[in-house]
Design a protein around this motif. Structure first.
Motif, PDB file in Angstrom:
ATOM      1  N   CYS A 146      32.395  32.896  37.287  1.00 43.82           N
ATOM      2  CA  CYS A 146      33.128  32.114  36.298  1.00 43.82           C
ATOM      3  C   CYS A 146      33.335  30.709  36.852  1.00 43.82           C
ATOM      4  N   CYS A 148      37.568  30.188  37.337  1.00 44.13           N
ATOM      5  CA  CYS A 148      38.478  30.768  38.333  1.00 44.13           C
ATOM      6  C   CYS A 148      37.757  31.178  39.606  1.00 44.13           C
ATOM      7  N   PHE A 154      32.253  38.504  37.293  1.00 43.95           N
ATOM      8  CA  PHE A 154      32.440  39.381  36.145  1.00 43.95           C
ATOM      9  C   PHE A 154      31.119  39.977  35.675  1.00 43.95           C
ATOM     10  N   CYS A 170      35.076  33.470  32.220  1.00 47.00           N
ATOM     11  CA  CYS A 170      35.701  34.723  31.805  1.00 47.00           C
ATOM     12  C   CYS A 170      36.634  34.414  30.631  1.00 47.00           C
ATOM     13  N   CYS A 203      39.890  32.228  31.373  1.00 48.75           N
ATOM     14  CA  CYS A 203      39.593  30.802  31.600  1.00 48.75           C
ATOM     15  C   CYS A 203      39.166  30.136  30.313  1.00 48.75           C
TER      16      CYS A 203
HETATM   17 ZN    ZN Z   1      37.634  32.776  34.975  1.00 45.24          ZN
END
Ligand code: ZN
Ligand code: ZN
Length: 90
Positions: A47, A58, A62, A82, A85
């Motif tokens: 991400c 972040c 993921f 993600c 975010c």
């Molecule tokens: Zn994120």
């Protein structure tokens, strides 16, 4: 910035100050709460634009179900984010 696409293993320091192992050879689990999907820590699953402390994500990793949030109508290049975010972006 270095091109990290081909890097199997390296370490980065996250925003919380913790150094983590990253790279496509590092096995991990999706960081979304409740998700147990096995992933690797390649930049494909990241991400944000770069590992560690990107300013546009972040720095978490993921699975494909929990990454890939972006504004598809924008012409600007964007990182994949993600869900949390993405919701913070304006
Ligand atoms: Zn994120
Ligand atoms: Zn997931």
């Amino acid at each position: 910035m270095e091109d990290l696409m081909g890097y199997a293993y390296y370490t980065v320091t996250r925003a919380d100050g913790i150094e983590i192992e990253a790279g496509y050879a590092v096995e991990a689990v999706c960081e979304q709460d409740g998700c147990t999907e096995p992933i690797d820590r390649g930049v494909d699953n990241l991400c944000g634009s770069w590992p560690g402390t990107p300013d546009d994500g972040c720095g978490g990793y993921f699975c494909s179900r929990h990454l890939g949030y972006r504004d598809w109508e924008s012409e600007e290049p964007q990182p994949e984010n993600c869900k949390s975010c993405f919701e913070k972006r304006d």
